[in-house]
Motif scaffolding. Structure first.
Motif, mmCIF file in Angstrom:
data_model
loop_
_atom_site.group_PDB
_atom_site.id
_atom_site.type_symbol
_atom_site.label_atom_id
_atom_site.label_comp_id
_atom_site.label_asym_id
_atom_site.label_seq_id
_atom_site.Cartn_x
_atom_site.Cartn_y
_atom_site.Cartn_z
ATOM 1 N N VAL A 120 0.842 -1.198 0.000
ATOM 2 C CA VAL A 120 0.000 0.000 0.000
ATOM 3 C C VAL A 120 0.875 1.245 0.000
ATOM 4 O O VAL A 120 0.620 2.210 -0.737
ATOM 5 C CB VAL A 120 -0.939 -0.001 1.221
ATOM 6 N N TYR A 121 1.944 1.213 0.790
ATOM 7 C CA TYR A 121 2.837 2.367 0.863
ATOM 8 C C TYR A 121 3.742 2.452 -0.363
ATOM 9 O O TYR A 121 4.194 3.537 -0.736
ATOM 10 C CB TYR A 121 3.639 2.305 2.163
ATOM 11 N N THR A 172 -4.555 -2.623 -4.006
ATOM 12 C CA THR A 172 -5.248 -1.477 -4.584
ATOM 13 C C THR A 172 -6.491 -1.134 -3.773
ATOM 14 O O THR A 172 -6.723 0.035 -3.415
ATOM 15 C CB THR A 172 -5.633 -1.765 -6.042
ATOM 16 N N LEU A 173 -7.314 -2.143 -3.477
ATOM 17 C CA LEU A 173 -8.518 -1.893 -2.696
ATOM 18 C C LEU A 173 -8.173 -1.380 -1.292
ATOM 19 O O LEU A 173 -8.837 -0.487 -0.768
ATOM 20 C CB LEU A 173 -9.362 -3.164 -2.602
ATOM 21 N N GLU A 174 -7.136 -1.948 -0.704
ATOM 22 C CA GLU A 174 -6.726 -1.517 0.631
ATOM 23 C C GLU A 174 -6.228 -0.073 0.605
ATOM 24 O O GLU A 174 -6.476 0.699 1.541
ATOM 25 C CB GLU A 174 -5.636 -2.434 1.174
ATOM 26 N N ALA A 175 -5.530 0.290 -0.466
ATOM 27 C CA ALA A 175 -4.941 1.626 -0.558
ATOM 28 C C ALA A 175 -5.993 2.720 -0.651
ATOM 29 O O ALA A 175 -5.754 3.853 -0.209
ATOM 30 C CB ALA A 175 -3.999 1.706 -1.759
ATOM 31 N N VAL A 176 -7.143 2.409 -1.249
ATOM 32 C CA VAL A 176 -8.175 3.439 -1.436
ATOM 33 C C VAL A 176 -9.412 3.196 -0.578
ATOM 34 O O VAL A 176 -10.420 3.872 -0.728
ATOM 35 C CB VAL A 176 -8.582 3.558 -2.917
ATOM 36 N N GLN A 177 -9.338 2.234 0.341
ATOM 37 C CA GLN A 177 -10.486 1.977 1.213
ATOM 38 C C GLN A 177 -10.715 3.177 2.122
ATOM 39 O O GLN A 177 -9.791 3.709 2.721
ATOM 40 C CB GLN A 177 -10.263 0.715 2.041
#
Length: 288
Positions: free
Chosen positions: A135-136, A168-173
């Motif tokens: 994510v980072y 990707t989903l975790e990054a924009v959740q």
């Protein structure tokens, strides 16, 4: 007369050199131009800072990890919209490094493929837990891309495949890592992610693409996620393709293989339709 000719020659040489320099500055990067950058600095949350202060402690930010990547850009000076691309658990494959960057750049997008493994000494993560640092990595790539004059920093999307789709989903959740970052993605695209790891509330418009027969990242999990969404945040679109399995868009799996007890196989019909869906989604989000 000779002095005038020498002066004219010097002027022509200077103009020629200036022209060459200008051309090199504007020349597009090749499809596999290697670049280096760092993952985003991991900053403590306000809660962590308050908790540390109450206990007489000082909590520091964690520096980013050096990363390798591959940059592709369209012809022209831009500024262009851009895509940060996250590979799957097997590392950077040809679908990540060639197929999609070439396709996206032909549509007018700059593409930065993030290699999350090489500098960490990782070969693959398909048989282990997810690498949370990815994510980072995505936000470090966003920061890196935003500094290029040929990139429009207000039009950068995140796109990931399989494990990269999960990241990707975790990054924009909504309410997750995105709230800690100064720069934000404007859209997200996740190919065959494990939707059971997300709650479905996203901070940016999000497109999820899944195969009906995928036994690695079941489409049913994505349908369940869509049903449990609270309705907060931005729009989320789920497209499920009949007859498609995991990695249905990756031409290197035309013959299909068994990997870790799951079927991985290219599906031309699903690949073509998903490509059209991605292009339409990006056009809707970014315009043009």
């Amino acid at each position: 007369m000779a002095r005038k000719l020498r002066g004219l020659l010097r002027k022509l040489v200077w103009l020629a050199c200036f022209g060459i320099v200008g051309y090199l500055d504007a020349a597009p990067a090749s499809a596999d131009q290697p670049v280096q950058f760092e993952s985003a600095t991991l900053k403590p949350t306000p809660f962590q800072e308050r908790n540390a202060q109450q206990n007489g402690q000082v909590i520091k930010a964690v520096s980013g990890t050096p990363l390798n990547g591959y940059l592709t850009r369209p012809l022209g000076e831009g500024p262009f919209p851009a895509i940060v691309l996250l590979h799957g658990c097997a590392g950077v494959l040809s679908n990540d490094k060639q197929t999609w960057p070439e396709r996206l750049s032909s549509w007018g997008y700059v593409v930065l493929v993030v290699d999350s493994f090489s500098t960490r000494g990782i070969h693959e993560t398909c048989d282990r837990s997810l690498l949370a640092d990815r994510v980072y990595d995505a936000y470090g790539a966003l920061e890196f891309l935003s500094k290029y004059s040929f990139v429009d920093p207000q039009r950068i999307a995140l796109m990931g495949f399989s494990a990269g789709g999960i990241a990707t989903l975790e990054a924009v959740q909504l309410g997750g890592a995105e709230q800690l970052m100064e720069r934000k993605f404007k859209a997200a695209i996740a190919y065959y992610p494990r939707c059971s790891l997300a709650n479905g509330d996203m901070a940016v418009p999000t497109l999820i693409l899944a195969g009906e027969l995928d036994d690695f990242s079941p489409a049913q999990e994505c349908r369940a996620m869509m049903k449990q969404r609270s309705g907060k945040g931005s729009s989320v679109q789920l497209n499920v393709y009949p007859g498609a399995r995991h990695a249905f868009d990756a031409p290197e799996f035309k013959n299909g293989i068994e990997a870790y007890g799951h079927r991985v196989e290219y599906n031309a019909a699903a690949a073509d339709q998903s490509t059209s869906d991605v292009r339409a989604f990006l056009k809707e989000v970014f315009g043009g």
